[in-house]
Enzyme design. Sequence first.
Site, mmCIF file in Angstrom:
data_model
loop_
_atom_site.group_PDB
_atom_site.id
_atom_site.type_symbol
_atom_site.label_atom_id
_atom_site.label_comp_id
_atom_site.label_asym_id
_atom_site.label_seq_id
_atom_site.Cartn_x
_atom_site.Cartn_y
_atom_site.Cartn_z
ATOM 1 N N LYS A 1 0.865 -1.187 0.000
ATOM 2 C CA LYS A 1 0.000 0.000 0.000
ATOM 3 C C LYS A 1 0.895 1.227 0.000
ATOM 4 O O LYS A 1 1.714 1.419 0.898
ATOM 5 C CB LYS A 1 -0.907 -0.009 1.217
ATOM 6 N N LYS B 1 -2.189 -1.466 -3.846
ATOM 7 C CA LYS B 1 -3.064 -0.294 -3.784
ATOM 8 C C LYS B 1 -2.225 0.968 -3.875
ATOM 9 O O LYS B 1 -1.209 1.031 -3.179
ATOM 10 C CB LYS B 1 -3.809 -0.328 -2.456
HETATM 11 C C1 PBG Z 1 -7.499 3.368 5.788
HETATM 12 C C2 PBG Z 1 -7.741 3.236 4.344
HETATM 13 C C3 PBG Z 1 -7.546 4.204 3.331
HETATM 14 C C4 PBG Z 1 -8.050 3.664 2.165
HETATM 15 C C5 PBG Z 1 -8.499 2.374 2.448
HETATM 16 N N1 PBG Z 1 -8.285 2.126 3.800
HETATM 17 C C6 PBG Z 1 -7.045 5.595 3.424
HETATM 18 C C7 PBG Z 1 -5.670 5.839 3.856
HETATM 19 O O1 PBG Z 1 -4.850 4.936 4.007
HETATM 20 O O2 PBG Z 1 -5.387 7.006 4.098
HETATM 21 C C8 PBG Z 1 -8.128 4.378 0.843
HETATM 22 C C9 PBG Z 1 -9.159 3.896 -0.096
HETATM 23 C C10 PBG Z 1 -9.488 4.829 -1.216
HETATM 24 O O3 PBG Z 1 -8.883 5.900 -1.403
HETATM 25 O O4 PBG Z 1 -10.403 4.495 -1.968
HETATM 26 N N2 PBG Z 1 -6.332 2.877 6.308
#
Ligand code: PBG
Length: 324
Positions: free
Chosen positions: A196, A249
Site C-alpha cells: 500500500k 493499492k
Molecule cells: C485506511 C484506508 C484508506 C483507504 C483504504 N483504507 C485511506 C488511507 O490509508 O489514508 C483508501 C481507499 C481509497 O482511497 O479508496 N487505512
Amino acid sequence: MYPLRRNRRLRSSETIRSLVRETIISPNDFLVPLFIVEGKGIKEEIPSMPNYYRYSLDLLASEVKELWAMGLKSVLLFVKVPENLKDNTGKEALNSKGLMQRAIQTVKNAVPEMLVMTDVALDPYSSYGHDGIVKDGKISNDDTNIILAEMSLSHAKAGADFVAPSDMMDGRIFEIRTLLEEEGFHDTGIMSYSAKYASAFYGPFRDALDSAPGFGDKKTYQMDPANREEAIKETLMDVEEGADIVMVKPGLCYLDIVREVRNAVDVPVAVYQVSGEYAMLKAAAEKGWVDHDAVMMEQITAIKRAGAHIIASYFAKDVVRLIS
Ligand code: PBG
C-alpha cells in the site's frame, strides 16, 4: 512471416475478437467497498465521489440485497466514526456494539451468503487521523499491532469472513493471525493490504470518512511510490506471516507492481482501484471529455490483465450494469 501470419485476421469481427479475448470481466471479480454511518434513513452522496454514498444500517441492508441480486457477492466495509468517539487508543474499534460490528451483522442478516470483509485500521477511530497509536509525535508500531489484532478478533466475533488490515505496520499480519488462531477463529481469513503506497489518490476516501491525518502524512508507514522491489518484500513477508490474500493499492499507477506481485506469490492478488481514480474519471466524464463507460471498462480490464484476481472498485455496480 507475412503474409502467412496476418494478426488482423483475429481482429476482423467482434465474434472472433470475443473468441480470442484473454481477459473477461465478470461480477465475480469484484469486491464492493461500502461506507457506513450512524443514523436512520441515510443515503448521502460523497461530494468528491459522485454517485457513491454513505449508508446508515437500515439502508445498508437494502443495498447489499441489491448487490447480491446483481451478482456482486463480496463487500469491504468502512465506517465513519462519530467525532466524539475518536481518541488515541482506538478503544471504540473494539466495541462489540460499535458501528462496524453492527454493520457486519446487518449485512449477514440481510444476505447470509454475502462475503464480508472489514477494513482494519485505526484512522477512522483516531483523533489524529492516523492508522496507528501516536506516541511522542510518532506512530508506535507495536502498540498499534496489539489493537489491530484485537480489532480483527472483534470483527471475526461479529461475523466477518475476512479482515483486511490496511495500516502497513510491521508484523501485524502475524499478530492478527496468532490471536485469531488462539481464539479459535481458524476460518477467518486475512486480506492484507501488502503493498500500500503513500498515495495522493486517497483524498476523496478521507472526505468520505472524515479521516485525513491531523498532522504530518502517512509516509512513515505507507510505501514510497518510487519503490518496486520493496513491494515484493512487503508482500512475501505478509504471506509468510499468514495473509490469505495480498493486495496492491492504488491500482492504475501501480500495474507494474501488480504483475510482479502476481508472478511472485501463490495466493490470490487483490487490487484496490481507489477513490481518487474513481473521482478523476467521474469528473472528466461529467465534463464530457472522455467516454465514462469505455474508459471504465478499459481501466478495469487493465487491472485484471495486469494480474488482479480480485478488484476492489467503486465502479463495481456500474460495470455489472454495463456488462449484464
Ligand atoms: C485506511 C484506508 C484508506 C483507504 C483504504 N483504507 C485511506 C488511507 O490509508 O489514508 C483508501 C481507499 C481509497 O482511497 O479508496 N487505512
